[in-house]
Design an enzyme around this catalytic site. Structure first.
Site, mmCIF file in Angstrom:
data_model
loop_
_atom_site.group_PDB
_atom_site.id
_atom_site.type_symbol
_atom_site.label_atom_id
_atom_site.label_comp_id
_atom_site.label_asym_id
_atom_site.label_seq_id
_atom_site.Cartn_x
_atom_site.Cartn_y
_atom_site.Cartn_z
ATOM 1 N N ARG A 35 7.254 -47.584 -4.523
ATOM 2 C CA ARG A 35 6.603 -46.304 -4.189
ATOM 3 C C ARG A 35 5.405 -46.032 -5.117
ATOM 4 O O ARG A 35 4.415 -45.439 -4.678
ATOM 5 C CB ARG A 35 7.606 -45.160 -4.283
ATOM 6 C CG ARG A 35 8.530 -45.126 -3.086
ATOM 7 C CD ARG A 35 9.507 -43.991 -3.168
ATOM 8 N NE ARG A 35 10.119 -43.748 -1.876
ATOM 9 C CZ ARG A 35 11.177 -42.987 -1.683
ATOM 10 N NH1 ARG A 35 11.762 -42.396 -2.714
ATOM 11 N NH2 ARG A 35 11.665 -42.807 -0.474
ATOM 12 N N LYS A 197 25.879 -45.950 7.952
ATOM 13 C CA LYS A 197 26.181 -44.731 8.718
ATOM 14 C C LYS A 197 25.482 -44.699 10.077
ATOM 15 O O LYS A 197 24.304 -44.979 10.177
ATOM 16 C CB LYS A 197 25.730 -43.503 7.917
ATOM 17 C CG LYS A 197 26.412 -43.379 6.564
ATOM 18 C CD LYS A 197 25.881 -42.197 5.786
ATOM 19 C CE LYS A 197 24.464 -42.382 5.295
ATOM 20 N NZ LYS A 197 24.285 -43.218 4.119
ATOM 21 N N GLY A 353 13.939 -46.670 2.713
ATOM 22 C CA GLY A 353 15.224 -46.704 2.010
ATOM 23 C C GLY A 353 15.687 -48.118 1.721
ATOM 24 O O GLY A 353 14.950 -48.939 1.183
ATOM 25 N N GLY A 376 14.449 -40.698 4.916
ATOM 26 C CA GLY A 376 14.701 -39.533 5.777
ATOM 27 C C GLY A 376 13.494 -39.165 6.618
ATOM 28 O O GLY A 376 13.615 -38.878 7.812
HETATM 29 P P1 AMP Z 1 22.505 -46.515 5.451
HETATM 30 O O1 AMP Z 1 22.144 -45.541 4.364
HETATM 31 O O2 AMP Z 1 23.406 -45.934 6.473
HETATM 32 O O3 AMP Z 1 21.281 -47.187 6.060
HETATM 33 O O4 AMP Z 1 23.360 -47.664 4.760
HETATM 34 C C1 AMP Z 1 22.832 -48.591 3.844
HETATM 35 C C2 AMP Z 1 23.989 -49.295 3.196
HETATM 36 O O5 AMP Z 1 24.772 -49.921 4.196
HETATM 37 C C3 AMP Z 1 23.623 -50.373 2.216
HETATM 38 O O6 AMP Z 1 23.879 -49.944 0.923
HETATM 39 C C4 AMP Z 1 24.543 -51.555 2.622
HETATM 40 O O7 AMP Z 1 25.231 -52.117 1.526
HETATM 41 C C5 AMP Z 1 25.532 -50.890 3.547
HETATM 42 N N1 AMP Z 1 26.133 -51.826 4.516
HETATM 43 C C6 AMP Z 1 25.494 -52.676 5.339
HETATM 44 N N2 AMP Z 1 26.382 -53.402 6.036
HETATM 45 C C7 AMP Z 1 27.617 -53.013 5.657
HETATM 46 C C8 AMP Z 1 28.942 -53.399 6.002
HETATM 47 N N3 AMP Z 1 29.178 -54.361 6.915
HETATM 48 N N4 AMP Z 1 29.973 -52.776 5.411
HETATM 49 C C9 AMP Z 1 29.751 -51.809 4.488
HETATM 50 N N5 AMP Z 1 28.512 -51.390 4.107
HETATM 51 C C10 AMP Z 1 27.467 -51.985 4.690
#
Ligand code: AMP
Length: 396
Positions: A35, A197, A353, A376
């Protein structure tokens, strides 16, 4: 109409610029300077025009009072290194002393203010705080895309104190690529989604399905979709409250003739922290006592084939737990395939992110058409929503 930097006469002016220096810091050192680096073109342009610059940013969530671990001092050190010159720093963004430092600035000099969020007035968009902050410049430039979905003093409240205001190159670029992706993508338009998520990405998924040709889903969120399709997913991440949404999304995709592709194989392990036994299995054969933490090679190839034939690729969310080398293969594989896009005239847009951190970590960021600095804010824009800080700048 929003003014771009080049429409404003900056010569001998003092500019208050909102930047996004919300970066990870450990033991007083900046861990990821993406950034900060991304703000340099706007800073250099302003300085070359003969302006002096006062930079302000937040870092983390210190909740309105001083907290050393959220100090911008390490950011100032990284910034001075990148600019190869000294910068001035003030311990408070609205103190009389800080105003005096600004008054003493000569053209070409930079003054970084301490964390805006050490004052409650920043997130409360307080008029008194905004007026004190506004005393730092005659021209206001917003180049903090990462906070453009927030209505705070430093990006909205300050605006009424400035006649001359606009956006920097970073925000201009973000708007160009992210708006183009949803309004006029070169077809086939392929959307790659991952991460943990689903909830935060629901609006984006519903908004993008009618525009996309293919939606490829990996990462932890894929398991909620696999469960919605009746597959056993072992100990993998699942959001049971999202199963009905997952079913609705699968239905919507069919309805719009969008190819929604889920992993066919995954990398599983008993334990994420010490993966003694790491296996790649078909999603039809997941043992109950193991969890899936990455997509397998067959899925990388399947996704890769669709990505290679795309006109525009929008990627948001890692394919696995890329922070751990054992489960970084899927995210790296997809990043390497996306990195070939330039050669074949594809537009590759990487959402902010974690995905931005991942492509930076693999050293592939410069191969993408655009890597967003905002998590976001990019999700909001891609979901078809307006960004309050940008809207506010459109007003005279
Ligand atoms: P998000 O903020 O929802 O985009 O999630 C990002 C996070 O998802 C990262 O820190 C990854 O480590 C996690 N992630 C990706 N794939 C998996 C998985 N199969 N199981 C658990 N966490 C995951």
């Amino acid at each position: 109409m929003i003014n771009s930097l080049k429409q404003i006469n900056l010569k001998a002016k003092t500019i208050l610029m909102r930047v996004d220096y919300n970066v990870p810091i450990k033991n007083g050192k900046v861990l990821d300077s993406f950034r900060i680096k991304s703000s340099i073109p706007t800073i250099r342009y302003c300085l070359n025009q003969g302006a002096s610059l006062v930079l302000c940013s937040h870092l983390g969530r210190p909740n309105g009072s001083y907290d050393e671990k959220y100090s911008l001092i390490p950011v100032g050190e990284t910034l001075a290194d990148l600019l190869e010159s000294q910068i001035k720093f003030s311990n408070s963004c609205i103190s009389e002393d800080s105003h005096d430092v600004t008054l003493g600035l000569k053209p070409g000099e930079v003054h970084l203010l301490e964390n805006l969020r050490f004052h409650k007035g920043e997130t409360e968009n307080d008029p008194e705080f905004s007026s004190l902050l506004a005393k730092h410049g005659e021209v206001f430039i917003n180049d903090a895309f990462g906070t453009a979905h927030r209505m705070h003093a430093s990006n909205v409240g300050v605006l009424k104190f400035f006649h001359q205001k606009g956006i920097g190159f970073l925000i201009e670029n973000e708007l160009k690529y992210l708006k183009q992706a949803i309004q006029d993508p070169t077809k086939p338009f392929v959307v790659v989604l991952g991460g943990a998520k689903i909830k935060g990405k629901l609006d984006l998924i519903y908004h993008i399905i009618p525009k996309a040709d293919s939606v490829l889903i990996g990462g932890g969120m894929a398991f909620t979709f696999l469960k919605a399709k009746g597959k056993g997913i072992g100990k993998s991440l699942v959001d049971n409250s999202m199963i009905s949404d997952a079913k609705k999304i699968l239905y919507e995709a069919r309805n719009h003739s969008v190819k929604l592709v889920l992993p066919s194989d995954v990398v599983i392990s008993e334990n994420l922290d010490s993966p003694k036994e790491k296996l790649t299995v078909s999603v039809s054969n997941m043992p109950d006592e193991m969890g899936g933490y990455d997509i397998g090679n067959e899925t990388i190839n399947k996704f890769g084939e669709i990505i290679s034939n795309a006109g525009t690729i929008l990627w948001n969310g890692p394919m696995g737990v890329f922070e751990k080398e054992d489960f970084a293969g899927g995210t790296r594989g997809i990043a390497e395939i996306c990195a070939k896009g330039k050669e074949i005239n594809q537009t590759v847009i990487v959402g902010g992110g974690d995905t931005a951190s991942a492509v930076n970590q693999f050293g592939l960021a410069s191969e993408m058409s655009h890597v967003s600095t905002g998590g976001g804010a990019s999700l909001e824009l891609l979901s078809g929503n307006q960004l309050p800080a940008i809207l506010a700048l459109e007003k005279p």
